[in-house]
Scaffold this active site. Structure first.
Site, mmCIF file in Angstrom:
data_model
loop_
_atom_site.group_PDB
_atom_site.id
_atom_site.type_symbol
_atom_site.label_atom_id
_atom_site.label_comp_id
_atom_site.label_asym_id
_atom_site.label_seq_id
_atom_site.Cartn_x
_atom_site.Cartn_y
_atom_site.Cartn_z
ATOM 1 N N ARG A 1 0.878 -1.178 0.000
ATOM 2 C CA ARG A 1 0.000 0.000 0.000
ATOM 3 C C ARG A 1 0.910 1.220 0.000
ATOM 4 N NH1 ARG A 1 -5.344 1.319 3.381
ATOM 5 N NH2 ARG A 1 -6.090 0.081 1.636
ATOM 6 N N HIS B 1 -6.975 0.962 -6.745
ATOM 7 C CA HIS B 1 -7.222 0.099 -5.586
ATOM 8 C C HIS B 1 -7.840 -1.203 -6.128
ATOM 9 C CE1 HIS B 1 -7.632 -1.209 -1.602
ATOM 10 N NE2 HIS B 1 -8.509 -0.356 -1.104
ATOM 11 N N GLN C 1 -9.714 -3.864 -3.868
ATOM 12 C CA GLN C 1 -11.028 -3.399 -3.438
ATOM 13 C C GLN C 1 -12.070 -3.733 -4.498
ATOM 14 O OE1 GLN C 1 -12.003 -1.692 -0.465
ATOM 15 N NE2 GLN C 1 -13.946 -2.355 -1.337
ATOM 16 N N ASP D 1 -17.145 6.834 -2.055
ATOM 17 C CA ASP D 1 -15.899 6.741 -1.278
ATOM 18 C C ASP D 1 -15.661 8.115 -0.654
ATOM 19 O OD1 ASP D 1 -13.387 6.004 -0.290
ATOM 20 O OD2 ASP D 1 -12.362 6.215 -2.224
ATOM 21 N N CYS E 1 -16.401 1.550 0.036
ATOM 22 C CA CYS E 1 -15.226 0.713 0.320
ATOM 23 C C CYS E 1 -14.787 0.813 1.782
ATOM 24 C CB CYS E 1 -14.081 1.090 -0.607
ATOM 25 S SG CYS E 1 -13.593 2.811 -0.447
ATOM 26 N N ARG F 1 -13.383 -8.714 0.849
ATOM 27 C CA ARG F 1 -11.944 -8.454 0.664
ATOM 28 C C ARG F 1 -11.172 -9.729 0.986
ATOM 29 N NH1 ARG F 1 -9.900 -3.262 0.924
ATOM 30 N NH2 ARG F 1 -7.975 -4.297 0.295
HETATM 31 N N1 CP Z 1 -11.190 -0.279 1.940
HETATM 32 C C1 CP Z 1 -9.941 -0.333 2.421
HETATM 33 O O1 CP Z 1 -8.967 -0.524 1.669
HETATM 34 O O2 CP Z 1 -9.851 -0.183 3.754
HETATM 35 P P1 CP Z 1 -8.510 0.042 4.613
HETATM 36 O O3 CP Z 1 -7.976 1.389 4.196
HETATM 37 O O4 CP Z 1 -8.942 -0.004 6.022
HETATM 38 O O5 CP Z 1 -7.544 -1.045 4.254
HETATM 39 N N1 NVA Z 2 -9.809 6.634 -1.741
HETATM 40 C C1 NVA Z 2 -9.520 6.181 -0.403
HETATM 41 C C2 NVA Z 2 -9.737 4.716 -0.286
HETATM 42 C C3 NVA Z 2 -9.526 4.150 1.086
HETATM 43 C C4 NVA Z 2 -9.719 2.668 1.136
HETATM 44 C C5 NVA Z 2 -8.086 6.537 -0.050
HETATM 45 O O1 NVA Z 2 -7.212 6.397 -0.907
HETATM 46 O O2 NVA Z 2 -7.853 6.968 1.076
#
Ligand code: CP
Ligand code: NVA
Length: 312
Positions: A108, A135, A138, A230, A270, A298
């Protein structure tokens, strides 16, 4: 015929074609059903997942770690301060070292180029656990949820309202690949990336569906099968949060959207959510909401992904 995904990276959802995405979804469906019945799948026994995090996480970290445990393997969490990616050591060296120890790497990151670089230098599969551009994990879970609830994906009409961000981008590609019509509704100035819009439109064209952009939320929601949102400010954009509220409030998923959508429409988010900003708490708790199934999926979708790319 089953496709072979062994050794493949999953940096963008476009790394897998339509047939390959279906293979992940079908595998996820089977794993979920059998796990619920108590069957164990130690398909990754003795194998290790290295998890690099530059940003916080609940779902991604826990679902990957639990998933690896359920598959008989082990996951190692590397917090932002553990390896200081790009500061203490280069992405290239981290990738080359980690892939000598681990069988799969999940990352990430902030810049999408970082996960691209990890994949470039890794000798084992690299999975994008969220970057500023995409993502994809997701969206695997989202597609699984839609398939579970509606029995089909192809031909459905979906709406995404909010910021043209990483989630929107992967959703555009994923919908286009599986033949689901998608309208992305954003305030002016917060449209999805222009290249991703045109690429997903070309992919949609080839798969008999449409990806469109609109600024009219209510019209887009009329008769919709899926409505999705989101957060308005993603991780790394926290200082814009207050400023964005004024632009984004008219794009909130609320009871009025549900009133005009199909009666059996499903609501997705999400998570994490900022209730009464991008979605009302009420809408998130209606029978139409599949938000917590989506979060659960997930686990199943990523188990399928890890088995398909990582099993010997
Ligand atoms: N939706 C998602 O990726 O959640 P987190 O940021 O908690 O991993
Ligand atoms: N768009 C959001 C998604 C979190 C799962 C972010 O990048 O923070």
């Amino acid at each position: 015929m089953a496709v072979n995904l062994r050794g493949r990276h999953f940096v963008s959802i476009t790394d897998f074609n339509t047939e390959e995405l279906w293979q992940v979804l079908k595998t996820a469906e089977t794993l979920k059903l059998e796990t619920t019945r108590g069957q164990q799948h130690h398909l990754l026994a003795g194998r290790t997942l290295g998890m690099i995090f530059q940003k916080p996480s609940l779902r991604t970290r826990v679902s990957f770690e639990v998933g690896m445990t359920q598959l008989g393997g082990h996951a190692i969490y590397l917090a932002p301060s553990d390896i200081s990616l790009g500061k203490r050591e280069t992405t290239e060296d981290i990738s080359m070292v980690l892939s000598r120890y681990c069988d799969i790497i999940m990352a990430r990151v902030f810049g999408h180029d970082i996960v691209v670089d990890l994949a470039k230098y890794s000798s084992v599969p690299v999975i994008n656990g969220l970057s500023d551009m995409e993502h994809p994990c997701q969206i695997l879970a989202d597609l699984q949820t839609i398939y579970e609830k509606k029995g089909v994906i192809t031909g459905l009409n979906a709406v995404y309202s909010g910021d043209g961000n990483n989630v929107a981008h992967s959703l555009m590609y994923g919908a286009a690949s599986l033949g689901m019509n998608l309208t992305v509704v954003t305030p002016p100035g917060y449209e999805p990336d222009a290249t991703i819009l045109s690429e997903s439109q070309a992919l949609a064209d080839a798969n008999g569906c449409e990806i469109t952009h609109s600024t009219d939320l209510m019209k887009s929601c009329e008769g919709a099968d899926v409505i999705y949102t989101d957060v308005w400010a993603s991780m790394g954009q926290e200082d814009e949060q207050e400023k964005r509220k004024a632009f984004f409030m008219p794009y909130q998923l609320n009871e009025k959207c549900l009133d005009v959508a199909d009666d059996d429409c499903i609501v997705l988010h999400c998570l994490p959510a900022h209730y009464d900003e991008e979605i009302t708490y009420g809408v998130s708790r209606t029978p139409n909401s599949a938000i917590f199934d989506q979060a659960e999926n997930r686990l199943h979708a990523q188990k399928a992904l890890m088995v398909l790319v990582g099993a010997v």
